[in-house]
Design an enzyme around this catalytic site. Structure first.
Site, PDB file in Angstrom:
ATOM      1  N   GLU A 178      13.645   2.884  21.039  1.00 43.74           N
ATOM      2  CA  GLU A 178      14.032   3.160  22.416  1.00 43.74           C
ATOM      3  C   GLU A 178      13.664   1.973  23.294  1.00 43.74           C
ATOM      4  O   GLU A 178      12.527   1.514  23.283  1.00 43.74           O
ATOM      5  CB  GLU A 178      13.324   4.416  22.948  1.00 43.74           C
ATOM      6  CG  GLU A 178      13.841   5.717  22.373  1.00 43.74           C
ATOM      7  CD  GLU A 178      13.314   6.935  23.110  1.00 43.74           C
ATOM      8  OE1 GLU A 178      14.032   7.931  23.169  1.00 43.74           O
ATOM      9  OE2 GLU A 178      12.167   6.877  23.621  1.00 43.74           O
ATOM     10  N   CYS A 179      14.626   1.468  24.048  1.00 46.28           N
ATOM     11  CA  CYS A 179      14.417   0.404  25.027  1.00 46.28           C
ATOM     12  C   CYS A 179      13.729  -0.810  24.391  1.00 46.28           C
ATOM     13  O   CYS A 179      14.349  -1.537  23.624  1.00 46.28           O
ATOM     14  CB  CYS A 179      13.654   0.937  26.235  1.00 46.28           C
ATOM     15  SG  CYS A 179      13.859  -0.079  27.715  1.00 46.28           S
ATOM     16  N   GLY A 180      12.450  -1.034  24.644  1.00 47.09           N
ATOM     17  CA  GLY A 180      11.770  -2.171  24.045  1.00 47.09           C
ATOM     18  C   GLY A 180      11.804  -2.145  22.534  1.00 47.09           C
ATOM     19  O   GLY A 180      11.948  -3.174  21.874  1.00 47.09           O
TER      20      GLY A 180
END
Length: 438
Positions: free
Chosen positions: A328-330
């Site tokens: 997720e994201c990073g």
């Protein structure tokens, strides 16, 4: 049920975090079991709340969470506590389009839970005019009750008296007044510096508690709390995000920490085992795990170190040959081929997804997301829907061919197109999942 209250303000930066953390720590030092809550999708503040109160924090979000999940979390968070102290987001009434009570605003949570609002007013640059703001807040939404006002950034005793007397004249009690410029917590581009990275955090929290105890009437604050309203059937029988596996290897350090507390708690309640590992310490995901989860965080601040950690990267690649991996994201950025840091230096990442991202070319991506999964994952089948949030400054330099993970829209119904990637057992996207529809 356990009594609670909501600390809110009319805008960001007015001092609600200072007051909320100070109250949590000061009341915990008195021996109260304080259950902390953060309204909205912020994934940084709950860790500060947990340190201040000595109990785990949780997010409550009226847009992203279904009514069953909201009710279950309200029940669970208050269990065994003497008092629930919630902190609002942005301004008290700020939200997005949605059905009544489901706009994502802090006012929605106060109304849903039956909690009075402690309104923090930044009175710098004004005096009696603060009363007009307090009166407007008290009359704007008939669902909520402003239980009292706390003045912030007061410049002098005369200043306090002018603003405070004007507010009390309209029938709202003033519970205290904080002088300007006393205590501050360090910040960075996504908000506060993470709790685990803040130097001498407990000393800072004690200083906030000392400030609040000296300038706010804690007895009056506690007396204002009202029993939490819990709807029938709010038993918490389903996790917000189905466990992606039985043994979940999850990255957990300063680079990977943006996990909503209710997600992890739901996995544990469903019988899953959490196996934390630290990519920054060059640790690989557990060899006996059956799924790997890379949360969001700040990999852009540690890109060179991550790129050099061969035990982590090689272990992650081996894991992905036989078992699912999700980012997720990073975490999504690290699953890609390259990450460019703020200096413009490019660092090789895991190369499991056809993606290159840059923090040097910063662009803010912020808002709620509604996702319809076009590819199956271990936590959501194809066609399933979920609600979540996106908050990052990274830009996509290149995104190669590969199946998209989902089609997404924003809170206004605007189609944002395909999002994320799914390549074999590896998946990822920039949005953080908050609640998967049952």
């Amino acid at each position: 049920m356990t009594p609670g209250l909501l600390v809110a303000a009319l805008r960001s930066g007015a001092g609600k975090t200072t007051v909320a953390l100070g109250l949590m720590r000061a009341l915990a030092r008195r021996g109260l079991a304080v259950a902390p809550v953060k309204c909205g999708p912020d994934y940084i503040d709950p860790a500060f709340h947990a340190r201040a109160a000595g109990r785990p924090g949780v997010n409550l979000d009226s847009w992203a969470m279904g009514e069953d999940l909201l009710g279950a979390l309200l029940r669970q968070q208050g269990t065994g506590a003497d008092l629930v102290v919630a902190e609002g987001l942005m301004g008290l009434f700020d939200g997005v389009p949605g059905p009544a009570g489901h706009t994502g605003s802090s006012a929605d949570i106060a109304a849903r839970a039956g909690w009075p609002v402690i309104l923090v007013l930044d009175v710098s640059g004004q005096s009696q005019s603060a009363a007009a703001m307090a009166l407007g807040a008290a009359r704007y939404d008939p669902r909520i009750v402003i239980g009292g006002v706390i003045l912030n950034k007061v410049g002098s005793e005369r200043h306090r008296r002018l603003a405070g007397e004007a507010i009390e004249a309209i029938g709202l009690p003033v519970l205290g007044a904080l002088p300007r410029g006393e205590v501050a917590l360090p910040e960075r581009h996504l908000g506060l510096v993470q709790a685990r990275e803040t130097e001498a955090l407990d000393a800072r929290l004690d200083a906030l508690a000392d400030l609040v105890a000296a300038h706010i009437d804690l007895d009056r604050v506690v007396a204002l709390a009202q029993p939490t309203q819990i709807s029938a059937g709010s038993t918490g029988s389903r996790p917000a995000v189905p466990p992606p596996g039985q043994r979940i290897a999850i990255a957990d350090d300063a680079a990977f920490s943006f996990v909503y507390p209710h997600v992890i708690a739901g996995w544990r309640a469903a019988g899953a085992e959490i196996l934390p590992f630290s990519p920054l310490a060059d640790e690989a995901p557990a060899a006996d795990g059956d799924v790997c989860w890379l949360p969001g965080g700040y990999p852009e601040l540690h890109a060179g170190r991550l790129a050099a950690n061969s035990r982590f990267l090689d272990g992650l690649r081996r894991f992905a040959t036989t078992r699912p991996v999700h980012g997720e994201c990073g975490g999504y950025m690290v699953l890609g081929e390259a990450l460019v840091d703020a200096t413009g230096a490019s660092h090789a990442m895991a190369g499991l997804l056809p993606l290159a991202t840059s923090f040097a070319k910063r662009k803010l991506h912020l808002g709620y997301r509604r996702a319809t999964f076009t590819a199956a994952t271990t936590f959501a089948p194809a066609g399933a829907t979920a609600r979540g949030h996106e908050f990052h400054y990274a830009s996509v330099l290149s995104a190669g061919e590969g199946a998209a993970l989902a089609e997404i829209t924003d809170a206004y119904g605007q189609a944002l197109g395909p999002a994320g990637h799914k390549v074999g057992p590896v998946s990822g996207s920039f949005f953080h999942v908050i609640d998967v529809a049952p």
